[in-house]
Design an enzyme around this catalytic site. Structure first.
Site, short mmCIF file in Angstrom:
data_model
loop_
_atom_site.label_atom_id
_atom_site.label_comp_id
_atom_site.label_asym_id
_atom_site.label_seq_id
_atom_site.Cartn_x
_atom_site.Cartn_y
_atom_site.Cartn_z
N LYS A 44 0.80 -1.24 0.00
CA LYS A 44 0.00 0.00 0.00
C LYS A 44 0.83 1.28 0.00
CE LYS A 44 -3.42 -1.08 -0.60
NZ LYS A 44 -3.82 -1.84 -1.85
N HIS A 107 6.78 -7.33 -2.57
CA HIS A 107 6.65 -6.63 -1.27
C HIS A 107 7.66 -7.20 -0.26
CE1 HIS A 107 3.12 -4.44 -2.45
NE2 HIS A 107 2.32 -5.48 -2.50
N SER A 137 -4.31 2.98 4.64
CA SER A 137 -4.57 2.35 3.34
C SER A 137 -4.61 0.82 3.48
CB SER A 137 -3.47 2.77 2.36
OG SER A 137 -3.70 2.20 1.09
#
Ligand code: PPS
Length: 293
Positions: A44, A107, A137
């Site tokens: 995010k 990620h 988020s």
């Protein structure tokens, strides 16, 4: 659909779910090419935004067909994603990408990056986002993303974030780990979501130069338009309209795209406690974030 919300577990000291670890051997044995580009982020932080910019910088002019037809998730595969009943595994997709360069999303915290990317001296773009907006988020995303654990209520979620009990682990460790690596590794371009919001044109220019491209002013302006929040939100190729794991109507992946939305979520007390905790976690680092612009 045969998937459900996963449990988190400790994976070499980082909280993960099986959707991102089940293909570990293939991910770790991935064979990079020297011109591969990695886009790495804590979830995010602006991954999709920067992935799209990188893709357009490389291919907007040379491959207009791709620009008009291929969804972002197929252009920039998610390396460690493994949900084979729904998607081709990310490592396979990345391996089979027909483009040069290949742009690959991850990620993973820095210590989990497959060694091939270091050996091949690949360019890596790391995007970091301030902790407060990042957690907001992530909270909303976990509400709608069935591939993620249930977020629970906001105040316990915020506590979990502070404790690092999130999928992909501690935000603090993630942004700091990559920041430290960047100090000795010139092929990492470390950038900030807030800077991108503040001056998208400047950041596109920096990216173009990091990639060794000589993108014309006109082309950069076109890219700036194409990656505007409202344009990406309306574009079915970038708004994850067809993502079957998202339990919400189209617009919610592209939620707000703002700096400072945390002010609509943190209570005064939560903010004070967060700042106190943040100071402890981020002492002894030169890494600085803007929480408003
Ligand atoms: S993911 O699922 O981890 O890959 O998500 P990621 O793409 O990293 O982050 C999603 C957030 O980025 C915002 N976003 C943008 N902001 C501004 N401009 C553009 N063009 C843009 N594209 C994506 C998106 O809205 C998510 O942030 P929030 O705060 O939830 O709106």
């Amino acid at each position: 659909m045969d998937f459900r919300r996963p449990e988190m577990f400790d994976f070499h000291g980082v909280q993960m779910t099986h959707y991102f670890t089940d293909n570990w051997e293939k991910v770790q044995n991935f064979r990079a090419r020297p011109d591969d580009i990695v886009i790495a982020t804590y979830p995010k932080a602006g991954t999709t935004w920067v992935s799209y910019i990188l893709d357009l910088l490389h291919f907007r002019q040379t491959d207009p067909e791709r620009e008009a037809t291929v969804p972002i998730a197929d252009r920039v595969p998610f390396l460690e994603l493994f949900l084979p009943s729904l998607y081709t595994p990310g490592a396979e997709m990345a391996d089979a990408l027909p483009t040069t360069p290949r742009i690959i999303k991850t990620h993973l915290p820095v210590q989990f990056i497959p060694k091939t990317f270091w050996e091949q001296n690949c360019r890596i773009v790391y995007v970091a986002r301030n902790a407060k907006d990042n957690v907001v988020s992530y909270f909303h995303f976990e509400g709608i993303e069935k591939m993620q654990p249930e977020p629970g209520d906001w105040s316990s979620y915020l506590q979990r974030f502070k404790d690092g009990k999130m999928v992909y682990g501690s935000w603090y460790d993630h942004v700091r780990g990559w920041w430290e690596k960047k100090q000795t590794h010139s092929r990492i371009h470390y950038m900030f979501y807030e800077d991108l919001v503040e001056n998208t044109g400047r950041e596109i220019k920096r990216l173009s130069s990091f990639l060794g491209l000589s993108t014309s002013e006109d082309e950069k302006a076109k890219i700036r338009e194409a990656v505007h929040f409202d344009v990406m939100k309306d574009n079915p190729l970038t708004n994850f309209a067809d993502d079957v794991t998202l339990d919400a109507p189209v617009p919610q992946f592209m939620r707000k795209g703002k700096v400072g939305d945390w002010k609509n979520h943190f209570t005064v007390a939560q903010n004070e406690q967060f700042d106190e905790h943040y100071k402890q976690k981020m002492k002894n680092t030169t890494l600085q974030f803007k929480t408003e612009i």
